[in-house]
Design a protein around this motif. Structure first.
Motif, PDB file in Angstrom:
ATOM      1  N   PRO A   1     -11.726  -3.020  -2.388  1.00  0.00           N
ATOM      2  CA  PRO A   1     -10.975  -2.463  -1.256  1.00  0.00           C
ATOM      3  C   PRO A   1      -9.548  -2.986  -1.268  1.00  0.00           C
ATOM      4  CG  PRO A   1     -12.280  -4.307  -0.517  1.00  0.00           C
ATOM      5  CD  PRO A   1     -12.615  -4.119  -1.975  1.00  0.00           C
ATOM      6  N   ASP A   2      -8.612  -2.208  -0.727  1.00  0.00           N
ATOM      7  CA  ASP A   2      -7.233  -2.666  -0.685  1.00  0.00           C
ATOM      8  C   ASP A   2      -6.800  -2.889   0.760  1.00  0.00           C
ATOM      9  OD1 ASP A   2      -7.193  -0.050   0.039  1.00  0.00           O
ATOM     10  OD2 ASP A   2      -5.571   0.551  -1.307  1.00  0.00           O
ATOM     11  N   CYS A   3      -5.569  -3.371   0.924  1.00  0.00           N
ATOM     12  CA  CYS A   3      -5.058  -3.781   2.230  1.00  0.00           C
ATOM     13  C   CYS A   3      -4.039  -2.760   2.718  1.00  0.00           C
ATOM     14  CB  CYS A   3      -4.416  -5.164   2.107  1.00  0.00           C
ATOM     15  SG  CYS A   3      -3.591  -5.762   3.593  1.00  0.00           S
ATOM     16  N   GLN A   4      -4.447  -1.901   3.635  1.00  0.00           N
ATOM     17  CA  GLN A   4      -3.600  -0.814   4.126  1.00  0.00           C
ATOM     18  C   GLN A   4      -2.845  -1.234   5.389  1.00  0.00           C
ATOM     19  OE1 GLN A   4      -3.365   2.596   2.828  1.00  0.00           O
ATOM     20  NE2 GLN A   4      -4.202   1.591   1.016  1.00  0.00           N
ATOM     21  N   ARG A   5      -2.114  -2.339   5.312  1.00  0.00           N
ATOM     22  CA  ARG A   5      -1.357  -2.834   6.464  1.00  0.00           C
ATOM     23  C   ARG A   5      -0.245  -3.759   5.974  1.00  0.00           C
ATOM     24  NH1 ARG A   5      -6.068  -5.875   9.659  1.00  0.00           N
ATOM     25  NH2 ARG A   5      -4.341  -6.495  11.026  1.00  0.00           N
ATOM     26  N   SER A   6       0.743  -3.992   6.856  1.00  0.00           N
ATOM     27  CA  SER A   6       1.876  -4.838   6.461  1.00  0.00           C
ATOM     28  C   SER A   6       1.678  -6.301   6.827  1.00  0.00           C
ATOM     29  CB  SER A   6       3.163  -4.328   7.109  1.00  0.00           C
ATOM     30  OG  SER A   6       3.081  -4.402   8.518  1.00  0.00           O
ATOM     31  N   ASP A   7       0.813  -6.587   7.822  1.00  0.00           N
ATOM     32  CA  ASP A   7       0.538  -7.991   8.155  1.00  0.00           C
ATOM     33  C   ASP A   7      -0.511  -8.508   7.178  1.00  0.00           C
ATOM     34  OD1 ASP A   7      -1.244  -6.191   9.317  1.00  0.00           O
ATOM     35  OD2 ASP A   7      -1.739  -7.526  10.984  1.00  0.00           O
TER      36      ASP A   7
ATOM     37  N   LEU B   1      -5.891  -8.122  -0.553  1.00  0.00           N
ATOM     38  CA  LEU B   1      -4.472  -8.299  -0.835  1.00  0.00           C
ATOM     39  C   LEU B   1      -4.195  -8.211  -2.325  1.00  0.00           C
ATOM     40  CD1 LEU B   1      -1.597  -8.933  -0.025  1.00  0.00           C
ATOM     41  CD2 LEU B   1      -2.202 -11.360   0.080  1.00  0.00           C
ATOM     42  N   VAL B   2      -4.980  -8.910  -3.122  1.00  0.00           N
ATOM     43  CA  VAL B   2      -4.780  -8.890  -4.577  1.00  0.00           C
ATOM     44  C   VAL B   2      -5.035  -7.494  -5.131  1.00  0.00           C
ATOM     45  CG1 VAL B   2      -5.638  -9.787  -6.776  1.00  0.00           C
ATOM     46  CG2 VAL B   2      -5.285 -11.349  -4.857  1.00  0.00           C
ATOM     47  N   ASN B   3      -6.051  -6.808  -4.616  1.00  0.00           N
ATOM     48  CA  ASN B   3      -6.320  -5.443  -5.076  1.00  0.00           C
ATOM     49  C   ASN B   3      -5.151  -4.512  -4.779  1.00  0.00           C
ATOM     50  OD1 ASN B   3      -8.845  -5.925  -6.158  1.00  0.00           O
ATOM     51  ND2 ASN B   3      -9.965  -5.323  -4.324  1.00  0.00           N
ATOM     52  N   THR B   4      -4.575  -4.662  -3.603  1.00  0.00           N
ATOM     53  CA  THR B   4      -3.434  -3.825  -3.233  1.00  0.00           C
ATOM     54  C   THR B   4      -2.261  -4.080  -4.162  1.00  0.00           C
ATOM     55  OG1 THR B   4      -4.142  -4.040  -0.932  1.00  0.00           O
ATOM     56  CG2 THR B   4      -1.981  -3.094  -1.302  1.00  0.00           C
ATOM     57  N   TYR B   5      -1.982  -5.347  -4.401  1.00  0.00           N
ATOM     58  CA  TYR B   5      -0.885  -5.695  -5.303  1.00  0.00           C
ATOM     59  C   TYR B   5      -1.169  -5.186  -6.718  1.00  0.00           C
ATOM     60  CZ  TYR B   5       2.687  -8.408  -7.703  1.00  0.00           C
ATOM     61  OH  TYR B   5       3.762  -8.776  -8.459  1.00  0.00           O
TER      62      TYR B   5
ATOM     63  N   TYR C   1       0.818  -1.219   0.000  1.00  0.00           N
ATOM     64  CA  TYR C   1       0.000   0.000   0.000  1.00  0.00           C
ATOM     65  C   TYR C   1       0.851   1.268   0.000  1.00  0.00           C
ATOM     66  CZ  TYR C   1       0.995   0.390   5.027  1.00  0.00           C
ATOM     67  OH  TYR C   1       1.631   0.516   6.246  1.00  0.00           O
ATOM     68  N   ARG C   2       2.138   1.139   0.300  1.00  0.00           N
ATOM     69  CA  ARG C   2       3.029   2.299   0.296  1.00  0.00           C
ATOM     70  C   ARG C   2       3.760   2.456  -1.033  1.00  0.00           C
ATOM     71  NH1 ARG C   2       6.412   2.663   5.814  1.00  0.00           N
ATOM     72  NH2 ARG C   2       6.766   4.749   4.945  1.00  0.00           N
ATOM     73  N   ARG C   3       3.358   1.697  -2.035  1.00  0.00           N
ATOM     74  CA  ARG C   3       4.017   1.753  -3.334  1.00  0.00           C
ATOM     75  C   ARG C   3       3.249   2.595  -4.351  1.00  0.00           C
ATOM     76  NH1 ARG C   3       7.208   0.806  -0.245  1.00  0.00           N
ATOM     77  NH2 ARG C   3       7.891  -1.247   0.432  1.00  0.00           N
ATOM     78  N   TYR C   4       2.106   3.136  -3.950  1.00  0.00           N
ATOM     79  CA  TYR C   4       1.327   3.975  -4.869  1.00  0.00           C
ATOM     80  C   TYR C   4       0.640   5.078  -4.069  1.00  0.00           C
ATOM     81  CZ  TYR C   4      -2.229   0.683  -3.132  1.00  0.00           C
ATOM     82  OH  TYR C   4      -3.034  -0.090  -2.335  1.00  0.00           O
ATOM     83  N   PRO C   5       0.504   6.276  -4.660  1.00  0.00           N
ATOM     84  CA  PRO C   5      -0.158   7.384  -3.966  1.00  0.00           C
ATOM     85  C   PRO C   5      -1.638   7.093  -3.748  1.00  0.00           C
ATOM     86  CG  PRO C   5       1.122   8.150  -5.852  1.00  0.00           C
ATOM     87  CD  PRO C   5       1.019   6.664  -5.965  1.00  0.00           C
ATOM     88  N   GLU C   6      -2.198   7.743  -2.757  1.00  0.00           N
ATOM     89  CA  GLU C   6      -3.617   7.563  -2.430  1.00  0.00           C
ATOM     90  C   GLU C   6      -4.505   7.846  -3.632  1.00  0.00           C
ATOM     91  OE1 GLU C   6      -6.951   6.782  -0.024  1.00  0.00           O
ATOM     92  OE2 GLU C   6      -4.816   6.491   0.426  1.00  0.00           O
ATOM     93  N   ASN C   7      -4.152   8.879  -4.399  1.00  0.00           N
ATOM     94  CA  ASN C   7      -5.005   9.255  -5.536  1.00  0.00           C
ATOM     95  C   ASN C   7      -4.785   8.384  -6.768  1.00  0.00           C
ATOM     96  OD1 ASN C   7      -2.493  10.176  -6.258  1.00  0.00           O
ATOM     97  ND2 ASN C   7      -3.163  12.223  -6.862  1.00  0.00           N
ATOM     98  N   LYS C   8      -3.919   7.373  -6.639  1.00  0.00           N
ATOM     99  CA  LYS C   8      -3.676   6.445  -7.759  1.00  0.00           C
ATOM    100  C   LYS C   8      -4.224   5.049  -7.462  1.00  0.00           C
ATOM    101  CE  LYS C   8      -1.331   9.311 -10.408  1.00  0.00           C
ATOM    102  NZ  LYS C   8      -1.323  10.519  -9.581  1.00  0.00           N
ATOM    103  N   ARG C   9      -5.057   4.954  -6.431  1.00  0.00           N
ATOM    104  CA  ARG C   9      -5.696   3.659  -6.132  1.00  0.00           C
ATOM    105  C   ARG C   9      -6.742   3.376  -7.207  1.00  0.00           C
ATOM    106  NH1 ARG C   9      -7.881   4.468  -0.174  1.00  0.00           N
ATOM    107  NH2 ARG C   9      -8.375   2.232  -0.276  1.00  0.00           N
ATOM    108  N   VAL C  10      -6.624   2.211  -7.817  1.00  0.00           N
ATOM    109  CA  VAL C  10      -7.538   1.828  -8.897  1.00  0.00           C
ATOM    110  C   VAL C  10      -8.496   0.740  -8.438  1.00  0.00           C
ATOM    111  CG1 VAL C  10      -7.694   0.897 -11.238  1.00  0.00           C
ATOM    112  CG2 VAL C  10      -5.785   2.412 -10.614  1.00  0.00           C
TER     113      VAL C  10
END
Length: 560
Positions: free
Chosen positions: A403-409, A418-422, A391-400
């Motif tokens: 829902p995504d996974c905003q955590r490291s665990d 998880l797949v959405n975040t990736y 989740y730290r690899r793309y800016p907030e305004n570039k989320r496509v």
């Protein structure tokens, strides 16, 4: 708490007893991944020996006791056992949570990991896990009282324990030798799950190979490489080195989600069957630029000889390596101009620990405006899709994808999250690639420069398939998700139209990191004694086009 400590202080054990109890804990609890995977392998047979299966933890326990018999004496017993438990608990968490196996490659990757990347693995779940399985048992060991007899008495007791463990190992080996031999030969990966002994063995091998062996003398593979083309047309190639991108999540390769919505209309060619040299950056990056191939690759040898970057630079081309990956270039760029993006800058794309990969486009733009050489190679090393903090690899305004996974665990996220975040990291990589292409296309239109871009990732990633996360599994049994990587080519239409059409016809052809060395030399038009045209799959298109031009120029008018 004090009552518990006082209670533990009242417990009196001999050194041998403490060794036995600790080994039981390490064997039955902290080696659960090894025992469970062994059980899966054994029970997969239609007819299996139940007694053989039950002998496995006993055999492992006896071996553990045997090892500790030589190490645990008097005052060093507690510190040693506490260290083993703490270390084993960390390994236990890594294996249970991410499926990580600490083989030689993982040790190398761990040693070469920067602080920011290492800290990304720490989270609340990891701390709780470590406290429960590591710290609490260690406190128990630290607070029990050890009783000692005479030296002779302890020596005899230790000999008895040693003899007993050897006897158990010998007996089990005799009775179930064929079973152990069969399972061991066909499932060599199981050894990597032995905690903490696989780690200790791999660490010893790493230290021996990297610190105890004398360094090799640097070898020049070619002292006088040259550039083929003698025309005045500027040639600029940008190699974008991706991080942790797996091929199957690229819509350019048939993935159902639109992760490449920006590059799909820019005339790129995406090769669909490309395998990596390793499953970790520390192996794949130096390997892909080396003349060595995956089969004979050895880092000690690779770093002691010229790589593709060296030869291109020596031939007379300007070479720049610009990195947004704190893991550095693993020695590949040591002899060319390098630039590490500062994460502490006031750039809005940086947060103090990481920068988003668009910073590379800013640096590329500066370099393109100052190019003076007729032949230039610019390498952009991305942070890409490096986990577990996707989740730290793309800016907030570039989320496509939501829902995504905003955590490291990441193991505590749903599979969809998880797949959405990736996928968001892949979509953001696609954005960066499109901006790189736009910069090169603009330059080509303005100055008639011959521009091209190659994108390739170092390795792939597991996203929970079969309970495995991240990357770095031993290559022999790594899943396809970790070894299938994207390889994308773009060239300006003025100079590359025929070549692009040809490359599109071979995009399904199997390729690997073993081809990158020769692809780069071929793309930069380098004459070298170590260049292997047959190992450059792009060469067939270059040769075919050259022959077509020659034929059209020599064919008499009216002849078809």
């Amino acid at each position: 708490m004090f009552k518990i400590i006082n209670f533990l202080n009242q417990i009196k054990l001999t050194t041998n007893q403490l060794v036995i109890y600790t080994c039981i804990y390490i064997t039955l609890v902290l080696n659960f991944p090894f025992l469970s995977k062994t059980a899966v392998v054994v029970t997969a047979f239609e007819s299996y020996n139940l007694f053989f299966l039950l002998s496995v933890p006993v055999f492992l326990l006896a071996l553990s006791i045997f090892v500790q018999c030589f190490l645990s004496f008097r005052w060093i017993t507690k510190p040693l056992l506490i260290l083993l438990v703490l270390l084993s608990s960390v390994l236990f968490y890594s294996t249970v949570t991410y499926g990580i196996v600490f083989d030689y490659g993982m040790i190398q990757n761990t040693v070469e990991t920067d602080t920011a990347e290492a800290l990304s693995y720490f989270n609340f779940s990891a701390i709780l896990f470590f406290l429960f399985f590591g710290v609490i048992p260690s406190l128990v060991i630290a607070n029990v009282q050890l009783t000692y007899s005479s030296f002779v008495g302890e020596l005899l007791a230790r000999i008895k324990l040693l003899s007993g463990s050897v006897g158990v190992v010998f007996l089990i080996a005799i009775v179930f030798y064929s079973n152990y031999a069969s399972v061991g030969r066909n499932n060599r990966d199981l050894v990597g799950y032995l905690t903490p002994y696989a780690l200790i063995d791999s660490t010893v091998k790493y230290v021996r190979k990297n610190y105890l062996y004398p360094p090799l003398r640097f070898s020049l593979l070619d002292t006088s490489p040259t550039i083929k083309s003698d025309d005045s047309t500027k040639r600029i190639t940008v190699l974008v080195l991706g991080e942790t991108a797996r091929s199957q999540n690229f819509s350019l390769n048939g993935y159902e989600k639109k992760t490449n919505s920006l590059t799909k209309d820019l005339g790129v060619v995406s090769f669909r069957d490309v395998t990596s040299c390793g499953t970790a950056t520390a192996v794949s990056v130096p390997c892909m630029f080396s003349r060595l191939n995956k089969k004979n690759y050895e880092k000690r040898v690779a770093v002691a000889q010229q790589n593709a970057i060296d030869l291109i630079h020596l031939a007379g081309a300007d070479v720049y390596w610009i990195s947004n990956n704190n893991g550095s270039c693993k020695g590949v760029c040591s002899r060319v101009k390098t630039e590490q993006i500062s994460t502490n800058s006031k750039n809005p794309l940086c947060d103090g620990e990481y920068c988003f990969d668009e910073v590379l486009v800013d640096e590329l733009r500066k370099k393109l405006h100052s190019v003076t050489s007729n032949k230039t190679l610019i390498v952009l090393h991305m942070i890409g899709s490096h986990g577990p903090t996707y989740y730290r690899r793309y800016p907030e305004n570039k989320r496509v994808f939501y829902p995504d996974c905003q955590r490291s665990d990441i193991q505590n996220c749903s599979q969809e999250e998880l797949v959405n975040t990736y996928n968001n990291t892949i979509a953001y990589t696609d954005l960066v690639l499109s901006e790189v292409i736009n910069e090169l296309e603009t330059l080509s239109n303005v100055s008639n420069a011959k521009t091209s871009m190659i994108y390739v990732s170092d390795h792939g990633e597991s996203l929970g398939e079969s309970g495995v996360y991240l990357h770095g599994l031993p290559y022999a049994f790594a899943p396809q998700e970790q070894i299938k990587v994207p390889l994308i080519y773009w060239g300006d239409k003025v100079h590359h139209e025929a070549k692009l059409a040809c490359l599109n016809s071979i995009k399904g052809q199997p390729m690997s990191h073993d081809n990158i060395f020769d692809i780069l030399l071929g793309e930069m038009e380098i004459n070298s004694t170590v260049y292997q045209p047959k190992n450059n799959p792009f060469n067939q298109c270059t040769v075919d086009i050259a022959l077509a031009k020659t034929t059209s120029q020599t064919t008499p008018q009216g002849v078809k």
